[in-house]
Design a protein around this motif. Structure first.
Motif, PDB file in Angstrom:
ATOM      1  N   UNK A  40      10.007   7.637  10.499  1.00  0.00           N
ATOM      2  CA  UNK A  40       9.244   8.768  11.055  1.00  0.00           C
ATOM      3  C   UNK A  40       8.192   8.283  12.047  1.00  0.00           C
ATOM      4  N   UNK A  41       7.564   7.161  11.749  1.00  0.00           N
ATOM      5  CA  UNK A  41       6.592   6.573  12.677  1.00  0.00           C
ATOM      6  C   UNK A  41       7.282   6.244  14.001  1.00  0.00           C
ATOM      7  N   UNK A  42       8.438   5.606  13.928  1.00  0.00           N
ATOM      8  CA  UNK A  42       9.180   5.248  15.138  1.00  0.00           C
ATOM      9  C   UNK A  42       9.604   6.494  15.917  1.00  0.00           C
ATOM     10  N   UNK A  43      10.064   7.523  15.195  1.00  0.00           N
ATOM     11  CA  UNK A  43      10.429   8.790  15.859  1.00  0.00           C
ATOM     12  C   UNK A  43       9.220   9.392  16.564  1.00  0.00           C
ATOM     13  N   UNK A  44       8.081   9.385  15.877  1.00  0.00           N
ATOM     14  CA  UNK A  44       6.862   9.949  16.454  1.00  0.00           C
ATOM     15  C   UNK A  44       6.408   9.191  17.689  1.00  0.00           C
ATOM     16  N   UNK A  45       6.462   7.868  17.630  1.00  0.00           N
ATOM     17  CA  UNK A  45       6.081   7.067  18.789  1.00  0.00           C
ATOM     18  C   UNK A  45       7.022   7.313  19.961  1.00  0.00           C
ATOM     19  N   UNK A  46       8.308   7.365  19.682  1.00  0.00           N
ATOM     20  CA  UNK A  46       9.290   7.621  20.736  1.00  0.00           C
ATOM     21  C   UNK A  46       9.048   8.989  21.377  1.00  0.00           C
ATOM     22  N   UNK A  60       9.131   8.068  -7.927  1.00  0.00           N
ATOM     23  CA  UNK A  60      10.521   7.971  -7.495  1.00  0.00           C
ATOM     24  C   UNK A  60      10.904   9.037  -6.476  1.00  0.00           C
ATOM     25  N   UNK A  61      10.246  10.187  -6.512  1.00  0.00           N
ATOM     26  CA  UNK A  61      10.629  11.266  -5.592  1.00  0.00           C
ATOM     27  C   UNK A  61       9.929  11.171  -4.234  1.00  0.00           C
ATOM     28  N   UNK A  62       8.967  10.280  -4.101  1.00  0.00           N
ATOM     29  CA  UNK A  62       8.229  10.137  -2.833  1.00  0.00           C
ATOM     30  C   UNK A  62       9.101   9.420  -1.803  1.00  0.00           C
ATOM     31  N   UNK A  63       8.902   9.721  -0.536  1.00  0.00           N
ATOM     32  CA  UNK A  63       9.625   8.978   0.497  1.00  0.00           C
ATOM     33  C   UNK A  63       9.273   7.496   0.411  1.00  0.00           C
ATOM     34  N   UNK A  64      10.231   6.655   0.748  1.00  0.00           N
ATOM     35  CA  UNK A  64       9.992   5.213   0.729  1.00  0.00           C
ATOM     36  C   UNK A  64       9.215   4.802   1.978  1.00  0.00           C
ATOM     37  N   UNK A  65       8.729   3.587   1.951  1.00  0.00           N
ATOM     38  CA  UNK A  65       8.064   3.039   3.124  1.00  0.00           C
ATOM     39  C   UNK A  65       9.030   2.995   4.305  1.00  0.00           C
ATOM     40  N   UNK A  66      10.290   2.692   4.052  1.00  0.00           N
ATOM     41  CA  UNK A  66      11.287   2.675   5.125  1.00  0.00           C
ATOM     42  C   UNK A  66      11.481   4.070   5.722  1.00  0.00           C
ATOM     43  N   UNK A 114       0.804  -1.221   0.000  1.00  0.00           N
ATOM     44  CA  UNK A 114       0.000   0.000   0.000  1.00  0.00           C
ATOM     45  C   UNK A 114       0.842   1.279   0.000  1.00  0.00           C
ATOM     46  N   UNK A 115       2.128   1.186   0.339  1.00  0.00           N
ATOM     47  CA  UNK A 115       2.956   2.382   0.401  1.00  0.00           C
ATOM     48  C   UNK A 115       3.891   2.507  -0.799  1.00  0.00           C
ATOM     49  N   UNK A 116       3.632   1.741  -1.835  1.00  0.00           N
ATOM     50  CA  UNK A 116       4.496   1.744  -3.007  1.00  0.00           C
ATOM     51  C   UNK A 116       4.123   2.763  -4.062  1.00  0.00           C
ATOM     52  N   UNK A 117       3.231   3.672  -3.730  1.00  0.00           N
ATOM     53  CA  UNK A 117       2.776   4.658  -4.710  1.00  0.00           C
ATOM     54  C   UNK A 117       3.480   5.988  -4.467  1.00  0.00           C
TER      55      UNK A 117
END
Length: 192
Positions: free
Chosen positions: A177-183, A166-172, A160-163
Protein backbone atom coordinates in the motif's frame (compact mmCIF):
# COMPACT_ATOMS: atom_id res chain seq x y z
CA UNK A 1 54.35 -3.28 14.51
CA UNK A 2 51.10 -4.15 12.68
CA UNK A 3 49.78 -7.66 13.24
CA UNK A 4 50.30 -9.85 10.15
CA UNK A 5 47.14 -10.00 8.05
CA UNK A 6 45.31 -7.36 10.04
CA UNK A 7 44.31 -4.36 7.93
CA UNK A 8 41.95 -1.42 8.21
CA UNK A 9 39.65 -3.26 5.80
CA UNK A 10 39.60 -6.41 7.93
CA UNK A 11 38.89 -4.34 11.04
CA UNK A 12 36.02 -2.61 9.22
CA UNK A 13 34.55 -5.93 8.03
CA UNK A 14 34.80 -7.37 11.54
CA UNK A 15 33.15 -4.25 12.97
CA UNK A 16 30.33 -4.55 10.44
CA UNK A 17 29.78 -8.20 11.35
CA UNK A 18 29.86 -7.33 15.04
CA UNK A 19 27.38 -4.49 14.49
CA UNK A 20 24.97 -6.91 12.82
CA UNK A 21 25.36 -9.36 15.70
CA UNK A 22 25.16 -7.07 18.73
CA UNK A 23 24.13 -3.62 17.46
CA UNK A 24 26.16 -0.69 16.22
CA UNK A 25 26.18 1.01 19.63
CA UNK A 26 27.98 -2.01 21.13
CA UNK A 27 30.84 -1.97 18.62
CA UNK A 28 33.83 -1.00 20.74
CA UNK A 29 37.54 -1.25 20.22
CA UNK A 30 37.73 -3.69 23.12
CA UNK A 31 35.12 -5.96 21.49
CA UNK A 32 36.96 -5.81 18.16
CA UNK A 33 40.31 -6.53 19.80
CA UNK A 34 38.77 -9.54 21.53
CA UNK A 35 37.44 -10.76 18.18
CA UNK A 36 40.98 -10.68 16.76
CA UNK A 37 42.63 -11.99 19.93
CA UNK A 38 44.80 -8.90 20.31
CA UNK A 39 45.25 -6.11 22.83
CA UNK A 40 43.05 -3.07 22.20
CA UNK A 41 46.00 -0.69 21.60
CA UNK A 42 47.04 -2.87 18.63
CA UNK A 43 43.99 -1.63 16.73
CA UNK A 44 45.26 1.95 16.71
CA UNK A 45 47.61 1.00 13.88
CA UNK A 46 44.51 0.48 11.72
CA UNK A 47 41.80 2.82 13.10
CA UNK A 48 41.79 6.05 15.09
CA UNK A 49 38.88 5.47 17.49
CA UNK A 50 35.55 3.75 18.01
CA UNK A 51 33.91 6.66 16.18
CA UNK A 52 36.28 6.12 13.26
CA UNK A 53 35.26 2.44 13.20
CA UNK A 54 31.56 3.36 13.10
CA UNK A 55 32.17 5.81 10.24
CA UNK A 56 34.06 3.09 8.38
CA UNK A 57 31.10 0.74 8.87
CA UNK A 58 28.79 3.48 7.56
CA UNK A 59 30.94 3.96 4.46
CA UNK A 60 31.01 0.21 3.87
CA UNK A 61 27.24 -0.11 4.29
CA UNK A 62 26.53 2.84 2.01
CA UNK A 63 28.75 1.29 -0.66
CA UNK A 64 27.09 -2.12 -0.28
CA UNK A 65 23.60 -0.63 -0.53
CA UNK A 66 24.52 1.59 -3.49
CA UNK A 67 25.72 -1.47 -5.37
CA UNK A 68 22.54 -3.35 -4.45
CA UNK A 69 20.32 -0.42 -5.49
CA UNK A 70 22.14 -0.05 -8.82
CA UNK A 71 21.64 -3.75 -9.57
CA UNK A 72 17.99 -3.67 -8.49
CA UNK A 73 17.18 -0.63 -10.63
CA UNK A 74 18.68 -2.04 -13.83
CA UNK A 75 15.99 -2.04 -16.49
CA UNK A 76 13.05 -0.99 -14.33
CA UNK A 77 11.04 2.21 -14.07
CA UNK A 78 7.92 3.67 -12.48
CA UNK A 79 6.38 1.65 -9.67
CA UNK A 80 8.82 -1.21 -10.34
CA UNK A 81 11.70 1.17 -9.61
CA UNK A 82 10.07 2.15 -6.31
CA UNK A 83 9.67 -1.54 -5.44
CA UNK A 84 13.33 -2.16 -6.27
CA UNK A 85 14.68 0.86 -4.41
CA UNK A 86 12.56 0.44 -1.30
CA UNK A 87 13.08 -3.31 -1.30
CA UNK A 88 16.84 -2.94 -1.09
CA UNK A 89 16.59 -0.78 2.02
CA UNK A 90 13.95 -2.98 3.64
CA UNK A 91 15.89 -6.18 2.95
CA UNK A 92 19.22 -4.66 4.01
CA UNK A 93 17.77 -3.41 7.30
CA UNK A 94 16.48 -6.90 8.06
CA UNK A 95 19.64 -8.76 7.00
CA UNK A 96 22.19 -6.29 8.39
CA UNK A 97 20.64 -4.32 11.25
CA UNK A 98 23.94 -2.95 12.56
CA UNK A 99 25.21 -1.91 9.16
CA UNK A 100 21.83 -0.41 8.36
CA UNK A 101 21.99 1.65 11.56
CA UNK A 102 25.39 2.91 10.43
CA UNK A 103 23.88 4.22 7.17
CA UNK A 104 21.87 6.65 9.29
CA UNK A 105 24.88 8.12 11.12
CA UNK A 106 25.58 11.78 10.50
CA UNK A 107 28.87 12.06 8.64
CA UNK A 108 31.21 15.04 8.66
CA UNK A 109 31.77 16.81 5.34
CA UNK A 110 34.92 14.84 4.51
CA UNK A 111 33.35 11.43 5.18
CA UNK A 112 30.12 12.41 3.40
CA UNK A 113 32.07 13.47 0.32
CA UNK A 114 33.95 10.15 0.33
CA UNK A 115 30.77 8.13 0.86
CA UNK A 116 28.33 6.57 -1.57
CA UNK A 117 25.71 9.07 -0.32
CA UNK A 118 25.87 11.20 -3.49
CA UNK A 119 25.61 8.00 -5.55
CA UNK A 120 22.47 7.07 -3.60
CA UNK A 121 20.93 10.45 -4.45
CA UNK A 122 21.67 9.90 -8.14
CA UNK A 123 20.30 6.36 -8.02
CA UNK A 124 17.11 7.62 -6.39
CA UNK A 125 16.84 10.28 -9.09
CA UNK A 126 17.17 7.53 -11.70
CA UNK A 127 14.33 5.64 -10.00
CA UNK A 128 12.20 8.76 -10.47
CA UNK A 129 12.84 9.10 -14.21
CA UNK A 130 9.55 7.36 -14.95
CA UNK A 131 7.71 10.30 -13.41
CA UNK A 132 7.29 13.78 -14.89
CA UNK A 133 9.03 15.80 -12.19
CA UNK A 134 10.93 19.05 -12.46
CA UNK A 135 14.47 19.15 -11.06
CA UNK A 136 13.27 20.89 -7.90
CA UNK A 137 10.41 18.43 -7.45
CA UNK A 138 12.83 15.57 -8.01
CA UNK A 139 14.78 16.84 -5.00
CA UNK A 140 11.60 16.88 -2.91
CA UNK A 141 10.74 13.38 -4.14
CA UNK A 142 14.23 12.04 -3.33
CA UNK A 143 13.78 13.32 0.22
CA UNK A 144 10.25 11.88 0.42
CA UNK A 145 11.40 8.45 -0.74
CA UNK A 146 14.38 8.49 1.62
CA UNK A 147 12.24 9.41 4.60
CA UNK A 148 9.54 6.88 3.72
CA UNK A 149 11.82 3.97 2.87
CA UNK A 150 14.17 4.49 5.79
CA UNK A 151 11.40 5.06 8.28
CA UNK A 152 9.54 1.97 7.14
CA UNK A 153 12.68 -0.17 6.92
CA UNK A 154 13.83 0.79 10.42
CA UNK A 155 10.43 0.23 12.02
CA UNK A 156 9.83 -3.01 10.13
CA UNK A 157 13.26 -4.42 11.01
CA UNK A 158 12.60 -3.57 14.66
CA UNK A 159 9.36 -5.57 14.57
CA UNK A 160 7.15 -2.51 15.07
CA UNK A 161 4.52 -3.78 12.62
CA UNK A 162 4.07 -7.21 14.18
CA UNK A 163 1.13 -6.21 16.35
CA UNK A 164 -2.57 -6.44 15.67
CA UNK A 165 -3.25 -10.14 15.71
CA UNK A 166 -3.89 -12.72 13.01
CA UNK A 167 -6.61 -10.71 11.26
CA UNK A 168 -4.50 -7.54 10.89
CA UNK A 169 -2.80 -6.81 7.58
CA UNK A 170 0.81 -7.96 7.47
CA UNK A 171 3.76 -5.64 7.15
CA UNK A 172 4.10 -6.86 3.55
CA UNK A 173 0.48 -5.86 2.89
CA UNK A 174 1.11 -2.40 4.26
CA UNK A 175 4.36 -2.14 2.28
CA UNK A 176 2.44 -2.76 -0.95
CA UNK A 177 0.00 0.00 0.00
CA UNK A 178 2.90 2.36 0.73
CA UNK A 179 4.37 1.63 -2.71
CA UNK A 180 0.95 2.13 -4.36
CA UNK A 181 0.53 5.43 -2.53
CA UNK A 182 3.97 6.68 -3.52
CA UNK A 183 3.42 5.69 -7.14
CA UNK A 184 0.05 7.48 -7.22
CA UNK A 185 1.53 10.57 -5.59
CA UNK A 186 4.48 10.71 -7.96
CA UNK A 187 2.32 10.18 -11.07
CA UNK A 188 0.02 13.03 -10.04
CA UNK A 189 2.66 15.36 -8.58
CA UNK A 190 1.83 18.94 -9.49
CA UNK A 191 4.60 21.42 -10.14
CA UNK A 192 4.41 24.60 -8.10
Amino acid sequence: MPRAGLTSGRVTEAAAELADEVGLDRVTLAALAQRFGIATPSLYTHVRSADDVRVRVALLALEETADAVAAALAGVGGRSALVALGGVWRDYARAHPGRYAATRLPLDAEAAAASAGPRHAELTRSALRGYALSAADETHAVRLLGATFHGYAALDAAGAFGHGGASAPTSDDTWERVLDGLDTLLRSWEAR
